[in-house]
Write a protein that holds these residues in place. Sequence first.
Motif, short mmCIF file in Angstrom:
data_model
loop_
_atom_site.label_atom_id
_atom_site.label_comp_id
_atom_site.label_asym_id
_atom_site.label_seq_id
_atom_site.Cartn_x
_atom_site.Cartn_y
_atom_site.Cartn_z
N UNK A 1 -14.77 7.73 16.00
CA UNK A 1 -15.44 7.08 14.88
C UNK A 1 -15.96 8.13 13.90
N UNK A 2 -16.13 7.70 12.66
CA UNK A 2 -16.68 8.60 11.66
C UNK A 2 -18.09 9.03 12.04
N UNK A 3 -18.86 8.11 12.62
CA UNK A 3 -20.22 8.45 13.03
C UNK A 3 -20.21 9.57 14.07
N UNK A 4 -19.31 9.47 15.04
CA UNK A 4 -19.23 10.51 16.07
C UNK A 4 -18.79 11.84 15.45
N UNK A 5 -17.82 11.79 14.53
CA UNK A 5 -17.36 13.02 13.88
C UNK A 5 -18.48 13.67 13.09
N UNK A 6 -19.30 12.86 12.45
CA UNK A 6 -20.42 13.40 11.67
C UNK A 6 -21.49 14.00 12.57
N UNK A 7 -21.67 13.43 13.75
CA UNK A 7 -22.61 14.01 14.71
C UNK A 7 -22.16 15.40 15.13
N UNK A 8 -20.87 15.53 15.37
CA UNK A 8 -20.32 16.84 15.74
C UNK A 8 -20.40 17.80 14.56
N UNK A 9 -20.09 17.27 13.37
CA UNK A 9 -20.13 18.12 12.18
C UNK A 9 -21.52 18.70 11.95
N UNK A 10 -22.56 17.95 12.32
CA UNK A 10 -23.93 18.44 12.15
C UNK A 10 -24.17 19.71 12.95
N UNK A 11 -23.51 19.82 14.10
CA UNK A 11 -23.62 21.04 14.90
C UNK A 11 -22.96 22.20 14.19
N UNK A 12 -21.73 21.97 13.71
CA UNK A 12 -20.99 23.04 13.04
C UNK A 12 -21.64 23.46 11.73
N UNK A 13 -22.27 22.51 11.05
CA UNK A 13 -22.86 22.81 9.74
C UNK A 13 -24.04 23.77 9.84
N UNK A 14 -24.56 23.97 11.02
CA UNK A 14 -25.63 24.96 11.18
C UNK A 14 -25.12 26.38 10.96
N UNK A 15 -23.80 26.53 11.05
CA UNK A 15 -23.23 27.88 11.00
C UNK A 15 -22.14 28.07 9.95
N UNK A 16 -21.49 26.98 9.53
CA UNK A 16 -20.28 27.11 8.70
C UNK A 16 -20.28 26.14 7.52
N UNK A 17 -19.40 26.43 6.57
CA UNK A 17 -19.03 25.43 5.57
C UNK A 17 -18.07 24.46 6.27
N UNK A 18 -18.39 23.18 6.30
CA UNK A 18 -17.63 22.24 7.12
C UNK A 18 -17.06 21.11 6.27
N UNK A 19 -15.82 20.75 6.61
CA UNK A 19 -15.19 19.59 5.99
C UNK A 19 -14.57 18.75 7.11
N UNK A 20 -14.83 17.43 7.06
CA UNK A 20 -14.20 16.51 8.02
C UNK A 20 -12.93 15.98 7.37
N UNK A 21 -11.79 16.26 8.00
CA UNK A 21 -10.51 15.75 7.50
C UNK A 21 -10.35 14.31 7.95
N UNK A 22 -10.10 13.41 7.02
CA UNK A 22 -9.91 11.99 7.37
C UNK A 22 -8.48 11.57 7.16
#
Length: 253
Positions: A232-253
């Motif tokens: 789900x997009x919600x789950x992907x955004x939860x994971x992205x929040x972890x990565x965003x602490x360290x990187x420029x992040x983009x979720x590919x849809x």
Amino acid sequence: MRLNISDIQHFCTGDGEGIRTTVFFKGCNLCCPWCHNPETVSSAPQILRYADREIACGRNVSVAALVAEIGEDGEYYRASGGGATLSGGEPLLQAEGAAFLAKSLRSEGTEVLIDTAGCVPFSAFEKVMPYANGFLFDVKACTEEDYARIGGEFFLVRDNFGKLTKAGANVRARVPLIPNFNDGKEYCEKMCAFLRSLGAEKVDLLPFHRMGSAKYAALGKTYAYRETPPMSLQRAEEIAAIYKKYFQVKIER
């Protein structure tokens, strides 16, 4: 020079910036059970047998023909900041041909990105580096054990990514988010630490989907993730929040 490819897709928007033409090289040295391009794994020609049709997959194409076809979309590349992406499969298993294609495209004014899993000798990268505008580097795991599960070699990924960043290459990490493989919170933190150690700054997250599942049946294969729901997009955004602490992040849809 000729290349073994499975397909060419025009007007792609998920394989780098802008509008792109993606060339899918045929042949891969990994065996990821979630792969959504199973027809690119074998280097041999194959037939995909669907209920209403059959599709031949695998053709030997000259670089000149590829350059001509890719060049037809030049105005879209210029308007959108796009170009060509060499993907697969693993394009660096045909490194000499990929380099020749990239050189030919660059001479025509077309930007070139290399989409790779990095499980090849660094000499393959050295062939394409003079002609590639950048690399989309798929990092699927962060341990030797997990890479062994998919037929890869952790040290190649680690060393190749590090060498590219040290050489000043434009490298963007791409992480497929696979349920029960690399999507747990603790694992994501470990992956972030690993990517930071390699000098990564930009990360694309690719949420799990099943869009390639029909291809497995058409190839007479069993899809290991056939019962796994798309992320789900919600789950992907939860994971992205972890990565965003360290990187420029983009979720590919």
